[in-house]
Design an enzyme around this catalytic site. Structure first.
Site, PDB file in Angstrom:
ATOM      1  N   SER A  14      -8.833  -0.957  -1.824  1.00 33.67           N
ATOM      2  CA  SER A  14      -7.621  -0.901  -2.657  1.00 33.67           C
ATOM      3  C   SER A  14      -6.437  -0.643  -1.742  1.00 33.67           C
ATOM      4  O   SER A  14      -6.463   0.325  -0.976  1.00 33.67           O
ATOM      5  CB  SER A  14      -7.690   0.265  -3.649  1.00 33.67           C
ATOM      6  OG  SER A  14      -8.774   0.115  -4.499  1.00 33.67           O
ATOM      7  N   THR A  16      -3.818   1.066  -1.532  1.00 33.31           N
ATOM      8  CA  THR A  16      -2.989   2.176  -2.020  1.00 33.31           C
ATOM      9  C   THR A  16      -2.678   3.154  -0.896  1.00 33.31           C
ATOM     10  O   THR A  16      -2.141   4.229  -1.136  1.00 33.31           O
ATOM     11  CB  THR A  16      -3.707   2.918  -3.164  1.00 33.31           C
ATOM     12  OG1 THR A  16      -5.025   3.258  -2.696  1.00 33.31           O
ATOM     13  CG2 THR A  16      -3.832   2.050  -4.396  1.00 33.31           C
ATOM     14  N   SER A 258      -9.729  11.256   2.534  1.00 41.59           N
ATOM     15  CA  SER A 258      -8.989  10.488   1.544  1.00 41.59           C
ATOM     16  C   SER A 258      -7.833   9.826   2.260  1.00 41.59           C
ATOM     17  O   SER A 258      -7.607  10.058   3.450  1.00 41.59           O
ATOM     18  CB  SER A 258      -8.466  11.393   0.435  1.00 41.59           C
ATOM     19  OG  SER A 258      -7.371  12.128   0.935  1.00 41.59           O
ATOM     20  N   LYS A 259      -7.100   9.018   1.504  1.00 38.55           N
ATOM     21  CA  LYS A 259      -5.985   8.316   2.140  1.00 38.55           C
ATOM     22  C   LYS A 259      -4.888   9.290   2.569  1.00 38.55           C
ATOM     23  O   LYS A 259      -3.962   8.919   3.240  1.00 38.55           O
ATOM     24  CB  LYS A 259      -5.463   7.217   1.204  1.00 38.55           C
ATOM     25  CG  LYS A 259      -6.452   6.061   1.184  1.00 38.55           C
ATOM     26  CD  LYS A 259      -6.041   4.890   0.361  1.00 38.55           C
ATOM     27  CE  LYS A 259      -7.074   3.775   0.522  1.00 38.55           C
ATOM     28  NZ  LYS A 259      -7.273   2.982  -0.667  1.00 38.55           N
ATOM     29  N   ARG A 260      -5.008  10.548   2.179  1.00 38.07           N
ATOM     30  CA  ARG A 260      -4.037  11.544   2.641  1.00 38.07           C
ATOM     31  C   ARG A 260      -4.321  11.997   4.067  1.00 38.07           C
ATOM     32  O   ARG A 260      -3.501  12.618   4.705  1.00 38.07           O
ATOM     33  CB  ARG A 260      -4.028  12.748   1.701  1.00 38.07           C
ATOM     34  CG  ARG A 260      -3.363  12.435   0.373  1.00 38.07           C
ATOM     35  CD  ARG A 260      -3.292  13.658  -0.521  1.00 38.07           C
ATOM     36  NE  ARG A 260      -4.623  14.135  -0.870  1.00 38.07           N
ATOM     37  CZ  ARG A 260      -5.326  13.667  -1.880  1.00 38.07           C
ATOM     38  NH1 ARG A 260      -4.834  12.719  -2.641  1.00 38.07           N
ATOM     39  NH2 ARG A 260      -6.531  14.138  -2.145  1.00 38.07           N
TER      40      ARG A 260
END
Ligand code: GLU
Length: 287
Positions: A14, A16, A258-260
């Site tokens: 994804s 994002t 995570s994407k963080r």
């Protein structure tokens, strides 16, 4: 018995955020399984959620995957028999699936807010990313209540009615036999959202079926979603793929990547001078 279908796997990122090491490891496993089976690999761009998706992330995603050494046989940049490979361009397929679920009476409109559901059902127990509170059966429309038409533009959530109390199973090629009981472990879930966007569950099942995917390889945070998707396959009369859920990667403090975790994005690692080989060697060593 008919011979097994030729293996078709997929990578379904994804756009994002930037891809991180955890995604890359899962995708590496997916690519290896496709290669070992002598099969094809599809890249699908899961850019369904227009509120979270960004064009520059989609571009970065392809670049980072190429840098990491991935290649695919079909995808948004190379085309293929199941084009388009961007979910944002596959709306008519999802809408057709929704219409079939509607005609079969498997879904119903729901105008309850998330807060209504949490107040009635309590917070989700496991707290995973694909967990939502079990939708209270009391919120379902009463028996015999006529189903309103879908309408051109959808402004309510449409939920799939799950078979309460039925034990569902699938055999995961890594985790073994998995089971869940709808009504207890998860409840009626949205297949279409009130912002007129298909849910991840519907789009994913429709695409995996349409693209002839024979094995879905993804992170084990999605095991519960697999049960939801199995119910969609069943309701649509589609054959389900096999599943292989991979372990999730954690950071040094044990938190799930995570994407963080910008510092562990493939972009950042590349900028630090890490090579794709050194990253793969670290996985092999269990780091
Ligand atoms: N785009 C979804 C994600 O990144 C795909 C999940 C899946 O592989 O089904 O979480």
């Amino acid at each position: 018995m008919s011979p097994p279908l030729p293996y078709r796997g997929r990578l379904a990122p994804s756009p994002t955020g930037y891809l991180h090491l955890g995604h890359a490891r899962t995708f590496w496993i997916a690519a290896r399984r496709a290669r070992e089976a002598g099969g094809a690999l599809v890249l699908r761009n899961d850019d369904l959620d227009a509120t979270r998706y960004r064009m520059d992330f989609a571009q970065a995603m392809l670049e980072d995957l190429r840098w990491m050494g991935f290649s695919w046989d079909e995808g948004p940049d190379v085309g293929g028999p199941h084009a388009p490979y961007n979910q944002s361009q596959r709306g008519p397929l999802y809408r057709a699936a929704l219409a079939r679920l509607h005609a079969a009476g498997r879904i119903y409109p729901c105008s309850r807010s998330r807060r209504d559901v949490i107040e009635a059902a309590g917070a989700p127990h496991e707290g995973g990313p694909d967990d939502e509170p079990v939708y209270p059966a009391a919120f379902r429309p009463g028996p015999g209540e006529p189903l309103p038409p879908l309408g051109e533009r959808i402004g309510v959530n449409w939920r799939l009615r799950v078979p309460d109390g039925e034990e569902l199973f699938f055999e995961d090629s890594r985790l073994g036999r998995q089971s869940a009981v709808p009504g207890r472990d998860f409840g009626d879930f949205p297949v279409w959202r009130r912002d007129d966007c298909p849910s991840y569950q519907l789009a994913c099942a429709v695409d995996d079926a349409d693209m002839g995917i024979t094995e879905v390889v993804r992170g084990e945070d999605l095991v519960r979603s697999t049960f939801r998707q199995l119910l969609i396959y069943r309701a649509l009369g589609l054959p389900a793929p096999r599943f292989h859920h991979c372990p999730l990667m954690a950071d040094a403090g044990g938190a799930r990547l995570s994407k963080r975790h910008d510092s562990l994005s493939l972009r950042a690692l590349r900028a630090q001078g890490r090579s794709p080989e050194s990253l793969r060697d670290a996985w092999a060593a269990g780091a």
